[in-house]
Design a protein around this motif. Sequence first.
Motif, PDB file in Angstrom:
ATOM      1  N   CYS A  23       0.807  -1.235   0.000  1.00 45.96           N
ATOM      2  CA  CYS A  23       0.000   0.000   0.000  1.00 45.96           C
ATOM      3  C   CYS A  23       0.836   1.278   0.000  1.00 45.96           C
ATOM      4  CB  CYS A  23      -0.975  -0.014   1.177  1.00 45.96           C
ATOM      5  SG  CYS A  23      -0.165   0.112   2.782  1.00 45.96           S
ATOM      6  N   HIS A  24       2.160   1.170  -0.156  1.00 46.00           N
ATOM      7  CA  HIS A  24       2.986   2.394  -0.234  1.00 46.00           C
ATOM      8  C   HIS A  24       4.233   2.092  -1.061  1.00 46.00           C
ATOM      9  CE1 HIS A  24       5.005   6.028   1.985  1.00 46.00           C
ATOM     10  NE2 HIS A  24       5.740   5.694   0.941  1.00 46.00           N
ATOM     11  N   THR A  25       4.215   2.497  -2.338  1.00 40.39           N
ATOM     12  CA  THR A  25       5.405   2.327  -3.183  1.00 40.39           C
ATOM     13  C   THR A  25       5.574   3.524  -4.119  1.00 40.39           C
ATOM     14  OG1 THR A  25       4.692   1.339  -5.305  1.00 40.39           O
ATOM     15  CG2 THR A  25       4.726  -0.133  -3.392  1.00 40.39           C
ATOM     16  N   HIS A  26       6.777   3.577  -4.668  1.00 45.48           N
ATOM     17  CA  HIS A  26       7.106   4.577  -5.696  1.00 45.48           C
ATOM     18  C   HIS A  26       7.689   3.783  -6.877  1.00 45.48           C
ATOM     19  CE1 HIS A  26       7.269   7.836  -2.447  1.00 45.48           C
ATOM     20  NE2 HIS A  26       7.454   6.748  -1.732  1.00 45.48           N
ATOM     21  N   THR A  27       6.883   2.835  -7.404  1.00 51.50           N
ATOM     22  CA  THR A  27       7.393   1.855  -8.367  1.00 51.50           C
ATOM     23  C   THR A  27       7.690   2.442  -9.749  1.00 51.50           C
ATOM     24  OG1 THR A  27       6.211   0.126  -7.157  1.00 51.50           O
ATOM     25  CG2 THR A  27       6.779  -0.387  -9.429  1.00 51.50           C
ATOM     26  N   THR A  51       6.437  -1.811   1.390  1.00 57.17           N
ATOM     27  CA  THR A  51       7.884  -1.799   1.082  1.00 57.17           C
ATOM     28  C   THR A  51       8.464  -0.396   0.990  1.00 57.17           C
ATOM     29  OG1 THR A  51       7.435  -1.750  -1.295  1.00 57.17           O
ATOM     30  CG2 THR A  51       7.814  -3.942  -0.279  1.00 57.17           C
ATOM     31  N   ASP A  52       7.634   0.607   0.597  1.00 59.84           N
ATOM     32  CA  ASP A  52       8.150   1.942   0.242  1.00 59.84           C
ATOM     33  C   ASP A  52       9.118   1.846  -0.942  1.00 59.84           C
ATOM     34  OD1 ASP A  52       8.426   4.694   0.337  1.00 59.84           O
ATOM     35  OD2 ASP A  52       9.908   4.696   1.936  1.00 59.84           O
ATOM     36  N   PHE A  53       8.979   0.808  -1.761  1.00 54.66           N
ATOM     37  CA  PHE A  53       9.922   0.606  -2.873  1.00 54.66           C
ATOM     38  C   PHE A  53      10.130   1.909  -3.654  1.00 54.66           C
ATOM     39  CE2 PHE A  53      10.291  -0.805  -7.464  1.00 54.66           C
ATOM     40  CZ  PHE A  53      11.673  -0.934  -7.409  1.00 54.66           C
ATOM     41  N   ILE A  61       0.936   3.049  -6.142  1.00 54.35           N
ATOM     42  CA  ILE A  61       2.124   3.675  -6.733  1.00 54.35           C
ATOM     43  C   ILE A  61       1.913   5.187  -6.728  1.00 54.35           C
ATOM     44  CG2 ILE A  61       3.666   3.805  -8.727  1.00 54.35           C
ATOM     45  CD1 ILE A  61       2.636   1.097  -9.652  1.00 54.35           C
ATOM     46  N   LYS A  62       2.946   5.895  -6.292  1.00 53.35           N
ATOM     47  CA  LYS A  62       2.865   7.354  -6.192  1.00 53.35           C
ATOM     48  C   LYS A  62       3.587   8.015  -7.359  1.00 53.35           C
ATOM     49  CE  LYS A  62       3.315   6.565  -1.240  1.00 53.35           C
ATOM     50  NZ  LYS A  62       1.964   6.712  -0.747  1.00 53.35           N
ATOM     51  N   SER A  63       3.103   9.204  -7.722  1.00 52.74           N
ATOM     52  CA  SER A  63       3.873  10.035  -8.646  1.00 52.74           C
ATOM     53  C   SER A  63       4.973  10.690  -7.788  1.00 52.74           C
ATOM     54  CB  SER A  63       2.963  11.061  -9.320  1.00 52.74           C
ATOM     55  OG  SER A  63       2.456  11.976  -8.368  1.00 52.74           O
TER      56      SER A  63
HETATM   57 FE    FE Z   1       7.466   6.774   0.396  1.00 53.81          FE
END
Ligand code: FE
Length: 413
Positions: free
Chosen positions: A73-77, A318-320, A142-144
């Motif tokens: 629920c938290h990545t920057h893929t 993961t905060d990937f 996935i975040k921008s």
């Molecule tokens: Fe983050």
Amino acid sequence: MLIIRNIGQVCAGRRGAVRLDEPDLLVRYHDAAIAIEDGKIVWVKAHYDEPVPGAAQVIDAGGGCVIPGLIDCHTHTVFAGTREHEFVQRIEGASYAEIAEAGGGIRNTVSAVRRASLEELVDLALPRLSRMLAWGVTTVEIKSGYGLSPEHELKMLRAIKAAGSRQPIECVATYLAAHTVPPEFDGDAEGYLDAVTAYDVLERIKNEELAEFADVFCERTAFDVAQSRRFLEACKRFRMAPRVHADQITQMGASKLAADVGAASADHLETIDDAGLVAMKSAGTIAVLLPACSFYLGVSQAPAQRIINAGVPAAIATDFNPGSSVVESLPLAMSMACTQMRLTPAQVLIAATSNAAAVLGRSDHIGTIEPGMQADLAILDVPSVEQMCYFAGRNCTRMVVKNGEIAWRAVKG
Ligand code: FE
Ligand code: NIG
């Protein structure tokens, strides 16, 4: 109908955000079978020993454990470029904040993302998603946040949407334009926020359905509490639910802000204080713990036990991303939560399924294994979730089912 049989143990939590200090967190069915039709779970039976109906397709789980498809629920893929020089700088003594203050960090990835086309961003993201799928992950946020201008942020959001449509994992997009202030707005965070919250930009995001969430990095090197609030309130008016990168390095009251704006989650929380905990508890804000990030930066973990004992439901992700956590494996982050935060495997499974689904507003159809739920499942080659977490860093996934279809299977060795 699809029947998965010879399951050693089905292991899942309950729907909705769950406090991890409650007893009997997991529902377990031994020697079980699961029936699936039209992408949904029809039934789950323990001690299943019946002949399978002739027309059914059968999967033999080989005595392995079945868990809900994992939810990161938290990545920057979606990103371009790599930052191994910063990895080396940190080994040699520089901190994450010092690298950011010197103009590196997030800004390095911004340069690479601005140079990349939308198609290139998608092509870079797809192999990452296919590796995540192989770890049993069926939904990824996935975040921008590496475009940092209306044009490049929209490009990133469109890349997230396109990546979601080209492979089995569902991709949930978050508008993280408030990740840091880009170089051309140095010293003018307000002017930058004007640009990325302009009516036509937010309206475009809404009309093209490009983001469900908005996120901000509330930190000394990025945005203060008032600026963060302003960004999130503007996005909220265009139906983006707030989330906050909160209390990671500097204690500035960011988790309290998350509670105040009704955020779905406050994430990181390495420096959370009691006021933040109390506010999150009463607002129902979920804590997203990111053990792989602190591991990767070589810093202290968030006070997970204090958060859990305060009655705040916790998720794990993961905060990937290319800077502070290059860890793509949610099961590895789960093992880290066990060893570094002293969560039990039962707690981390809930954190990466039921509670992660709650963060993403999807508790009604993913995150548990019950009749009527979407059939998103991981079949493991080990008999229990305890053994999965114990084998830290080894991929114990045998097969992944997404929406009732086999989406990935391990090559038999
Ligand atoms: Fe983050
Ligand atoms: O969640 N903390 C801010 N954002 C990311 C890191 C982004 C980067 O360094 O590229 C995080 O850790």
